[in-house]
Design a protein around this motif. Structure first.
Motif, PDB file in Angstrom:
ATOM      1  N   GLU A 302       0.862  -1.018  -0.034  1.00  0.00           N
ATOM      2  CA  GLU A 302      -0.114   0.097   0.160  1.00  0.00           C
ATOM      3  C   GLU A 302       0.871   1.190  -0.164  1.00  0.00           C
ATOM      4  O   GLU A 302       0.470   2.368  -0.551  1.00  0.00           O
ATOM      5  N   LEU A 303       2.119   1.295   0.650  1.00  0.00           N
ATOM      6  CA  LEU A 303       2.865   2.407   0.691  1.00  0.00           C
ATOM      7  C   LEU A 303       3.588   2.585  -0.520  1.00  0.00           C
ATOM      8  O   LEU A 303       3.626   3.910  -1.012  1.00  0.00           O
ATOM      9  N   GLN A 304       3.874   1.559  -1.104  1.00  0.00           N
ATOM     10  CA  GLN A 304       4.330   1.823  -2.536  1.00  0.00           C
ATOM     11  C   GLN A 304       3.244   2.393  -3.613  1.00  0.00           C
ATOM     12  O   GLN A 304       3.573   3.278  -4.496  1.00  0.00           O
ATOM     13  N   GLU A 305       2.011   1.779  -3.253  1.00  0.00           N
ATOM     14  CA  GLU A 305       1.121   2.584  -4.345  1.00  0.00           C
ATOM     15  C   GLU A 305       0.800   3.826  -3.880  1.00  0.00           C
ATOM     16  O   GLU A 305       0.436   4.886  -4.858  1.00  0.00           O
ATOM     17  N   SER A 309       1.291   7.115  -6.203  1.00  0.00           N
ATOM     18  CA  SER A 309       0.018   8.147  -6.320  1.00  0.00           C
ATOM     19  C   SER A 309       0.631   9.433  -5.943  1.00  0.00           C
ATOM     20  O   SER A 309       0.238  10.452  -6.572  1.00  0.00           O
ATOM     21  N   LEU A 310       1.554   9.382  -4.919  1.00  0.00           N
ATOM     22  CA  LEU A 310       1.855  10.777  -4.529  1.00  0.00           C
ATOM     23  C   LEU A 310       2.877  11.368  -5.404  1.00  0.00           C
ATOM     24  O   LEU A 310       2.994  12.675  -5.693  1.00  0.00           O
ATOM     25  N   GLU A 311       3.807  10.637  -6.324  1.00  0.00           N
ATOM     26  CA  GLU A 311       4.559  11.031  -7.265  1.00  0.00           C
ATOM     27  C   GLU A 311       3.529  11.598  -8.495  1.00  0.00           C
ATOM     28  O   GLU A 311       3.812  12.604  -9.297  1.00  0.00           O
ATOM     29  N   ASN A 312       2.702  11.078  -8.620  1.00  0.00           N
ATOM     30  CA  ASN A 312       1.511  11.530  -9.585  1.00  0.00           C
ATOM     31  C   ASN A 312       0.962  12.781  -9.260  1.00  0.00           C
ATOM     32  O   ASN A 312       1.275  13.910 -10.086  1.00  0.00           O
ATOM     33  N   LYS A 313       0.728  12.872  -8.111  1.00  0.00           N
ATOM     34  CA  LYS A 313       0.021  14.201  -7.499  1.00  0.00           C
ATOM     35  C   LYS A 313       1.307  15.425  -7.760  1.00  0.00           C
ATOM     36  O   LYS A 313       0.903  16.603  -7.698  1.00  0.00           O
ATOM     37  N   VAL A 314       2.480  14.977  -7.278  1.00  0.00           N
ATOM     38  CA  VAL A 314       3.614  16.028  -7.169  1.00  0.00           C
ATOM     39  C   VAL A 314       3.699  16.507  -8.490  1.00  0.00           C
ATOM     40  O   VAL A 314       4.038  17.528  -8.594  1.00  0.00           O
ATOM     41  N   ARG A 315       3.574  15.532  -9.464  1.00  0.00           N
ATOM     42  CA  ARG A 315       3.895  15.992 -11.002  1.00  0.00           C
ATOM     43  C   ARG A 315       2.855  17.002 -11.452  1.00  0.00           C
ATOM     44  O   ARG A 315       3.153  18.150 -12.067  1.00  0.00           O
TER      45      ARG A 315
END
Length: 504
Positions: A302-305, A309-315
């Protein structure tokens, strides 16, 4: 034949058919003359007749209980030897198994300090492992023959007592909501008092206090039974398995309490009850550790997912920030451009103000000094027109903020270029001639032609531009020079412009 002699309290001498065959310690008539020792033995002998006479002398001045604790076993050398080997192997298995379980869960504790249940379970296993080597075949005494009887008994008692608080704290770690820490602390303090008594006195003293400690142990076990019942009712994880394990342990403790007080003759059952008890608890801890590991793996996924997701949000947020940054830069550029436009506008307005003011001042001075004679109405009309122009410029100053916001209004309308140019020429001709400049219009189209030149402009703004041209001409053209004005029309596009041709 062979004779198996179990624990005898606390020293003895044995004669078989009148011959001294075995002994432990030194038998004496008082505490000073006797040497205690208690190690099970096997005596091999050959009977000389049908009857076997056994004579045993026992002395005890060092502890509460004395005499023969268990029955002797008589049989063939092979059967007794087999029985002895079986007892040794059984106790080695129990002690070794408990020791390995203790080390195993101690390693778990060092790798995860937050799980204190592992530490107390490990301590319980290690204490019981050491105590097992002091009971039955007394394996520890056989391994270390120089160990005194007093030291061996102290180790046996202390390790047994330490088991109680370790087990209580283990239960508290597993069921903190069902157990009260106050009772656990009180039991630990009482146990610490008993251990201090054992370490500071001799067996002839502290062994008389052991029945009270056994009562405390039974009360603690009853309390644990109550706690486990509450945990089962509340459907706590592992409560049922703990309850079954505690039943084995409780039965073994009751049996050994009755056995050591010479009420039952079943033998020492605590090692077996303890092993079953700890084995079941070990299963619970293993299952608990397995669930924790599974939960950790699930959290890792779940942390990897979540990281993805956070990387996408950061982008996405980065793209939004870049967009806002570009807009901010554009706004800054617009502000800078507006500041530059404002400075330029102020400079232009200052220039425009100077032009009509200079004309009004010149006409007024000429009229007041009598330089202008004859019909003065024309000059008053010119002064009035310049005053109106100044009024309009002042209104433009008021609308400066609207101009910066690009909200100023222009009044565009069809503009007859030739007629308007002629009108402007007539209006400013007198000013130029007073400066001794010769003015003429040339190349003007015929205003009566069928297709007159018309442009879509603000007439007032055009007059401001023309007035600036006139003032620049007055300022930079030498006296007596020509100022030719030419209106150029380019075909049908009505793109007409006014230019001042250089006299040179």
């Amino acid at each position: 034949m062979a004779l198996y002699i179990p624990s005898v309290a606390t020293s003895y001498r044995l004669w078989i058919n009148g011959q001294l065959s075995a002994g432990n310690g030194t038998v004496g008539t008082d505490k000073a003359t006797m040497v205690p020792k208690n190690v099970p033995k096997v005596v091999y002998f050959t009977p000389s007749g049908g009857d076997i006479e056994l004579v045993i002398q026992v002395s005890n001045f060092v502890q509460r209980k004395a005499g023969l604790w268990e029955s002797f076993k008589l049989g063939t050398a092979e059967s007794i030897g087999y029985e002895r080997e079986k007892n040794i192997l059984r106790e080695m298995f129990l002690a070794g198994g408990l020791f390995l379980m203790g080390i195993f869960y101690l390693c778990f504790y060092f790798s995860r300090r937050a799980e204190r249940a592992f530490f107390f379970f490990s301590a319980t296993c290690l204490m019981l492992s050491i105590r097992t080597t002091m009971l039955g075949e007394t394996l520890a005494v056989r391994m270390f023959p120089a160990m005194s009887w007093e030291s061996a008994v102290k180790i046996e008692y202390v390790t047994g007592m330490l088991t109680l608080p370790c087990f209580l704290w283990y239960g508290y770690c597993c069921f903190p909501n069902e157990m009260r820490s106050g009772w656990v602390k009180l039991s630990s303090l009482l146990t610490a008092g008993y251990i201090l008594l054992v370490l500071s006195t001799q067996a002839s003293t502290y062994t008389y206090f052991m029945p009270s400690f056994e009562i405390l142990a039974i009360l603690v076990l009853l309390y644990m039974v109550y706690v486990l019942i509450m945990a089962v009712v509340r459907r706590k994880d592992g409560a049922l398995l703990h309850g079954i394990a505690l039943l084995f342990f409780f039965a073994a403790v009751v049996n050994d309490t009755l056995y050591y007080n010479h009420i039952l003759h079943t033998g020492d059952m605590i090692p077996y009850g303890i092993f079953c008890f700890l084995f079941l608890l070990g299963l619970h801890l293993a299952r608990r550790f397995s669930r924790s590991l599974t939960y950790t793996e699930r959290l890792t996924v779940e942390l990897q997912e979540l990281n993805e997701s956070l990387e996408n949000k950061v982008r996405e947020r980065t793209a939004e920030l870049e967009h806002f940054n570009r807009r901010l830069q554009q706004a800054n550029e617009s502000i800078s451009l507006m500041d530059s436009s404002r400075r330029s506008l102020l400079s232009n307005i200052t220039h425009e103000l100077r032009t009509p003011l200079t004309l009004i001042q010149g006409y007024a001075e000429a009229l007041s000094e009598g330089v202008i004679r004859g019909d003065r109405s024309r000059y008053f009309t010119l002064i009035l027109q310049k005053a109106k122009l100044l009024d309009h410029i002042f209104n433009d100053l008021i609308e400066l903020s609207r101009l910066e916001a690009r909200q100023i209004q222009f009044h565009f309308e069809p503009y007859p270029a030739v007629q308007s140019l002629q009108h402007l020429f007539d209006k400013y001709e007198m000013d130029l001639k007073e400066k001794e400049l010769q003015v003429s219009l040339c190349n003007l189209p015929d205003p009566e032609e069928s297709r007159p030149i018309r442009v879509h402009v603000d007439a007032l703004r055009i007059e401001q531009v023309f007035a600036n041209f006139m003032m620049n001409a007055q300022k930079y053209t030498p006296a007596g020079e020509w100022l030719p004005f030419t209106l150029i029309s380019r075909g049908k596009n009505l793109s007409s412009r006014l230019r001042i041709r250089d006299p040179g």
